[in-house]
Design a protein around this motif. Structure first.
Motif, short mmCIF file in Angstrom:
data_model
loop_
_atom_site.label_atom_id
_atom_site.label_comp_id
_atom_site.label_asym_id
_atom_site.label_seq_id
_atom_site.Cartn_x
_atom_site.Cartn_y
_atom_site.Cartn_z
N THR A 1 33.82 -31.61 -26.85
CA THR A 1 33.95 -30.74 -25.72
C THR A 1 33.07 -29.58 -27.22
OG1 THR A 1 35.70 -30.24 -26.90
CG2 THR A 1 35.78 -30.93 -24.83
N GLU A 2 32.81 -28.35 -25.82
CA GLU A 2 32.36 -27.03 -26.74
C GLU A 2 31.77 -26.05 -26.22
OE1 GLU A 2 27.52 -28.53 -27.71
OE2 GLU A 2 27.64 -26.65 -26.49
N MET A 3 32.43 -25.18 -27.48
CA MET A 3 32.59 -24.12 -26.81
C MET A 3 31.81 -23.20 -27.70
SD MET A 3 36.56 -23.59 -26.80
CE MET A 3 37.63 -24.46 -26.15
N VAL A 4 31.05 -21.97 -26.85
CA VAL A 4 29.80 -20.88 -27.35
C VAL A 4 30.24 -19.57 -27.60
CG1 VAL A 4 27.77 -20.47 -27.93
CG2 VAL A 4 28.36 -23.06 -27.31
N LEU A 5 30.11 -18.51 -28.72
CA LEU A 5 30.68 -17.43 -28.37
C LEU A 5 29.32 -16.67 -28.39
CD1 LEU A 5 32.53 -15.04 -29.42
CD2 LEU A 5 31.44 -15.17 -32.22
N THR A 6 28.48 -16.41 -26.84
CA THR A 6 28.05 -15.76 -26.60
C THR A 6 28.10 -14.71 -26.50
OG1 THR A 6 29.35 -15.76 -24.23
CG2 THR A 6 27.21 -17.95 -25.40
N GLU A 7 29.08 -14.03 -26.61
CA GLU A 7 28.53 -12.62 -26.69
C GLU A 7 30.24 -11.66 -27.83
OE1 GLU A 7 28.42 -8.34 -24.01
OE2 GLU A 7 28.44 -10.05 -22.90
N SER A 8 29.94 -10.67 -28.36
CA SER A 8 31.24 -9.83 -28.81
C SER A 8 30.74 -8.49 -29.34
CB SER A 8 31.31 -11.01 -30.12
OG SER A 8 30.44 -10.62 -31.42
N ARG A 9 31.90 -7.88 -28.37
CA ARG A 9 31.45 -6.40 -28.96
C ARG A 9 32.39 -5.76 -29.32
NH1 ARG A 9 26.67 -5.58 -26.67
NH2 ARG A 9 26.93 -2.56 -26.68
N ARG A 10 32.20 -4.44 -30.00
CA ARG A 10 33.62 -3.92 -30.13
C ARG A 10 33.33 -2.65 -30.07
NH1 ARG A 10 33.38 -0.80 -35.40
NH2 ARG A 10 31.97 -1.76 -36.82
N ASP A 11 34.52 -1.55 -29.44
CA ASP A 11 34.88 -0.07 -29.29
C ASP A 11 34.80 0.92 -30.16
OD1 ASP A 11 34.63 1.90 -27.82
OD2 ASP A 11 37.33 2.11 -27.53
N PHE A 12 33.41 1.09 -30.82
CA PHE A 12 33.20 2.19 -31.33
C PHE A 12 34.73 3.34 -32.19
CE2 PHE A 12 29.05 2.67 -29.96
CZ PHE A 12 28.38 2.69 -31.33
N ARG B 1 29.44 4.63 -34.92
CA ARG B 1 28.21 5.42 -33.86
C ARG B 1 27.04 5.47 -35.40
NH1 ARG B 1 29.60 7.35 -28.92
NH2 ARG B 1 31.43 6.94 -28.41
N CYS B 2 27.52 6.25 -36.61
CA CYS B 2 25.71 6.18 -37.35
C CYS B 2 25.10 4.52 -37.64
CB CYS B 2 25.96 7.15 -38.45
SG CYS B 2 26.34 8.99 -38.15
N ARG B 3 26.60 3.62 -38.52
CA ARG B 3 26.04 2.78 -38.72
C ARG B 3 25.20 1.92 -37.69
NH1 ARG B 3 30.71 -1.63 -41.32
NH2 ARG B 3 30.81 -0.99 -39.33
N ALA B 4 25.56 1.54 -36.31
CA ALA B 4 24.86 1.06 -35.30
C ALA B 4 23.23 1.79 -35.00
CB ALA B 4 26.28 1.09 -34.17
N ILE B 5 23.42 3.38 -35.00
CA ILE B 5 21.93 3.32 -35.00
C ILE B 5 21.12 2.95 -36.29
CG2 ILE B 5 20.52 5.23 -34.89
CD1 ILE B 5 22.05 5.53 -32.61
N ILE B 6 21.58 3.30 -37.21
CA ILE B 6 20.29 2.63 -39.37
C ILE B 6 20.54 0.80 -38.92
CG2 ILE B 6 21.17 2.47 -41.47
CD1 ILE B 6 23.35 4.49 -40.84
N ILE B 7 21.83 0.29 -38.23
CA ILE B 7 21.14 -1.47 -38.10
C ILE B 7 20.69 -1.40 -37.27
CG2 ILE B 7 22.47 -3.46 -37.55
CD1 ILE B 7 23.04 -2.28 -40.63
N LEU C 1 27.47 -0.49 -44.57
CA LEU C 1 26.84 -1.27 -44.04
C LEU C 1 26.11 -2.41 -43.67
CD1 LEU C 1 24.05 1.46 -45.02
CD2 LEU C 1 24.82 1.93 -42.39
N ALA C 2 26.69 -3.52 -45.17
CA ALA C 2 25.72 -4.82 -45.39
C ALA C 2 27.31 -5.12 -44.22
CB ALA C 2 26.35 -5.70 -46.45
N GLU C 3 28.31 -4.48 -43.89
CA GLU C 3 29.00 -5.36 -43.00
C GLU C 3 29.28 -5.62 -41.26
OE1 GLU C 3 33.06 -3.26 -43.11
OE2 GLU C 3 33.00 -3.10 -44.91
N ALA C 4 27.63 -5.13 -41.41
CA ALA C 4 27.66 -4.94 -39.45
C ALA C 4 26.46 -7.04 -39.65
CB ALA C 4 26.87 -3.88 -39.13
N LEU C 5 26.31 -6.30 -41.20
CA LEU C 5 25.08 -7.92 -41.16
C LEU C 5 25.20 -9.07 -41.63
CD1 LEU C 5 21.93 -5.99 -42.70
CD2 LEU C 5 22.01 -6.54 -40.43
#
Length: 322
Positions: free
Chosen positions: A253-264, A270-276, A298-302
């Motif tokens: 069986t297979e599951m794919v993490l297709t989308e992941s989002r988090r609240d600001f 918000r600033c980091r999101a724009i920079i990334i 900043l690297a945490e978002a990468l």
């Protein structure tokens, strides 16, 4: 009742190009939900306490409310907007370390999970790298059409939640360390199951969305773009780190993490999101020659969010960014 956990298939495991024909495995229970009896929801209006409780008598009636909400809102789609659409993309993935040996990872950023690539002789799970406490997170799982067996589960748990057992069981929610939804439409926590939604159709691909609200302390499920209602409450009272977890008893069986989002959370996010959006690789980020603490933040978002921040690094981040 005999349940086949292993079936002939055209799915190719990462280590083999040939199809496997495997033996049937017998479940030791009726309906494949373990030796713990299913506790059906009490009548509407009955008082209850937190769902996060370990004992059936103390479990919250919120599961009853969830089932009723599902019946009343079967056509309650996203109405054009998924949860946390105004948030930011979250880069977490599945952990290479915190997983069963019967789980293989593949795809971009290890977001594709293969359970029992050859044959199944138990229950296998894997933990995500994202710590959920105190935040608001939404993620979607694309589940392959191989939906069958004793239990395929989606939810959250602590590091104490088991990720492998040599038995066909509902692993996520077998005790107080996990909260899960099985493909049979049952919610599990504290070793007790409650009715929540209709059983998933076998051999039909589906999409599962999970919304964790660490502020309100709730966990809500979505199936094929339909909200199923709040499943669990009281999660803001859990002091141990909580992580996304999936598990399965069925072979190949297979599951794919297709989308992941988090609240600001705040302005710095918000600033980091724009920079990334402009600086998309670690190499480009290093070329900016920013102070170490800012570069690390900043690297945490990468990254895959699995690298822990040391107390010294956190102190520097707090000093420069707050």
């Amino acid at each position: 009742m005999t349940i086949q956990e292993n079936r002939n298939t055209q799915f190719q495991s990462p280590s083999s190009s040939s199809n496997e024909s495997n033996n049937s495995a017998a479940s030791n229970n009726s309906g494949g939900v373990g030796n713990v009896p299913i506790v059906h929801p009490p009548p509407s209006g009955t008082a209850g306490s937190s769902v996060a409780s370990d004992t059936p008598g103390q479990m919250d009636n919120e599961l009853t409310v969830s089932a009723e909400a599902n019946n009343n809102n079967n056509n309650n789609h996203y109405r054009g907007e998924k949860p946390l659409q105004n948030g930011c993309e979250d880069k977490w993935s599945w952990s290479k370390r915190d997983r069963s040996k019967e789980v293989w990872l593949s795809g971009a950023n290890n977001r594709t999970v293969h359970f029992h690539p050859n044959w199944s002789k138990g229950t296998a799970g894997i933990r995500g790298t994202r710590v959920l406490n105190n935040g608001r997170y939404y993620w979607e799982l694309s589940v392959s059409q191989r939906v069958f067996g004793t239990s395929m589960m989606f939810g959250i748990g602590t590091k104490k939640a088991r990720l492998h057992v040599n038995a066909f069981t509902n692993l996520l929610g077998e005790d107080s360390n996990g909260w899960g939804l099985s493909h049979k439409g049952l919610l599990w926590h504290g070793g007790t199951a409650r009715n929540y939604t209709k059983r998933f159709k076998e051999n039909q691909a589906t999409k599962i969305g999970i919304l964790f609200d660490g502020v309100a302390g709730t966990l809500t499920y979505y199936k094929d773009d339909v909200c199923l209602g709040i499943a669990f409450r009281g999660l803001n009272e859990i002091r141990e780190p909580l992580y996304p977890i999936v598990c399965s008893t069925a072979a190949k069986t297979e599951m794919v993490l297709t989308e992941s989002r988090r609240d600001f959370v705040n302005l710095q996010d918000r600033c980091r999101a724009i920079i990334i959006k402009q600086v998309k690789t670690r190499d480009k980020l290093d070329r900016l020659n920013l102070p170490y603490c800012i570069t690390n933040y900043l690297a945490e978002a990468l990254s895959d969010c699995s690298t822990p921040v040391t107390p010294l690094e956190q102190q520097l981040i707090d000093y420069y960014l707050f």
